[in-house]
Design a protein around this motif. Structure first.
Motif, mmCIF file in Angstrom:
data_model
loop_
_atom_site.group_PDB
_atom_site.id
_atom_site.type_symbol
_atom_site.label_atom_id
_atom_site.label_comp_id
_atom_site.label_asym_id
_atom_site.label_seq_id
_atom_site.Cartn_x
_atom_site.Cartn_y
_atom_site.Cartn_z
ATOM 1 N N TYR A 86 1.839 13.623 11.660
ATOM 2 C CA TYR A 86 0.510 13.012 11.553
ATOM 3 C C TYR A 86 0.116 12.948 10.079
ATOM 4 C CZ TYR A 86 -4.198 11.865 13.224
ATOM 5 O OH TYR A 86 -5.370 11.227 13.517
ATOM 6 N N GLU A 92 -3.657 9.121 10.938
ATOM 7 C CA GLU A 92 -2.950 8.334 11.953
ATOM 8 C C GLU A 92 -1.541 8.891 12.113
ATOM 9 O OE1 GLU A 92 -2.913 4.092 11.640
ATOM 10 O OE2 GLU A 92 -4.807 4.057 10.530
ATOM 11 N N PRO A 93 -0.895 8.633 13.243
ATOM 12 C CA PRO A 93 0.527 9.004 13.350
ATOM 13 C C PRO A 93 1.353 8.305 12.279
ATOM 14 C CG PRO A 93 -0.383 8.490 15.508
ATOM 15 C CD PRO A 93 -1.431 8.102 14.505
#
Length: 329
Positions: A86, A92-93
């Protein structure tokens, strides 16, 4: 067999990637501080100060309070399962951030590599066969210019010419209408329309370098005894040239694939910034500056994977074009 040789090369690449991932992860964390240190500094410039308890809570939340080996194991075990972690900075991933950018970077690198080979190979052969001719001197001069002019300066010059004289914007890889649109045939055509500028810029120095490599390699082969013998047997010049000297001169030429492919991706950061290209280079730079270790580590690991793939492809091609290579050992 060639298949067995390729499998062996792939298997040897696995421990190499694991070792490189450990080194890359260590290098990302080598600078003083971590991601939270960068956040504290940015907030301090804005006059915001975080108390020690808040910092400790955030450090525990991001897992930065754990030892290096524990952080590395959590990251690499996730990578082996397809989870790159992450992103701290973008929240965000990592895979959602890098997937399209890496795809565009690979597309740009492949296009540049193909164009570079298509141009450098025949020009290098011509320069060697016609050595010390006017064409050879011209190719040599253009090659030195291509090697000496920085890519970002060439990018600025082409952007100026395109805007002032052609009335078109050449920055980015897509038009405004396709920038955030889903993939379609129209978006693909629009990508091809914008791809030639970065390919030209990134391929200039590579083409000039490969021309010199091909010329030097072929000159070493043209005066070998086997060439004189083949010519004495009445073999035509073109057939003689392509069957023996060029084939053997390709060995060092083909071996450049191992470093040329990842170099095109990692070495295009400044050019990507100048041309506003949505590739991996600018995002990797931001990740390193922010010490976003999972995002930067994913990029570096993928670049290393591309290096391994390039070396495997290079070794297989060398085994195909040169029968003297004993790839069964």
């Amino acid at each position: 067999m060639l298949f067995i040789y390729a499998v062996k090369r792939i298997l040897w690449g696995i421990p190499f990637l694991l070792a490189v991932s450990l080194i890359a992860f260590a290098l990302i964390q080598a600078p003083p501080g971590d991601f939270l240190t960068t956040v504290e500094m940015r907030l301090a410039y804005q006059g915001i100060t975080l108390d020690a308890a808040t910092i400790a809570d955030m450090r525990a939340q991001y897992g930065l309070d754990q030892s290096f080996l524990i952080q590395y194991w959590k990251w690499i075990s996730g990578v082996l399962q397809g989870d790159f972690g992450y992103s701290f900075f973008w929240r965000e991933p990592v895979w959602s951030l890098i997937a399209e950018r890496m795809a565009l970077s690979v597309t740009l690198a492949l296009a540049t590599l193909l164009v570079t080979w298509a141009v450098a190979l025949p020009i290098g052969i011509f320069s060697a066969v016609r050595k010390y001719s006017l064409g050879d001197y011209l190719v040599t001069f253009v090659g030195f210019v291509g090697l000496s002019v920085p890519n970002f300066l060439l990018a600025l010059g082409l952007m100026y010419i395109a805007v002032v004289y052609l009335g078109s914007d050449v920055s980015g890889l897509f038009s405004a209408a396709y920038q955030n649109a889903p993939w379609s045939w129209g978006k693909f055509v629009d990508l091809l329309a914008h791809l030639w500028i970065p390919v030209l810029i990134l391929g200039t120095s590579s083409t000039a370098s490969l021309i010199r490599i091909m010329r030097a390699n072929l000159l070493d082969e043209l005066y070998r005894p086997y060439v004189t013998t083949a010519r004495a047997k009445g073999l035509s010049e073109f057939r003689l040239l392509m069957k023996y000297p060029v084939r053997l001169a390709l060995n060092p030429f083909v071996s450049t694939i191992g470093w040329a492919f990842p170099q095109l991706i990692s070495g295009s950061i400044i050019t990507s910034v100048v041309l506003s290209l949505p590739t991996s280079g600018p995002l990797l730079l931001d990740a390193l500056l922010a010490q976003d270790m999972y995002l930067a580590g994913a990029f570096i690991l993928l670049l290393c994977a591309l290096s391994v793939i390039g070396m495997i492809v290079s070794d297989i091609l060398l085994a195909i074009i040169d029968p003297r290579i004993r790839y069964l050992k």
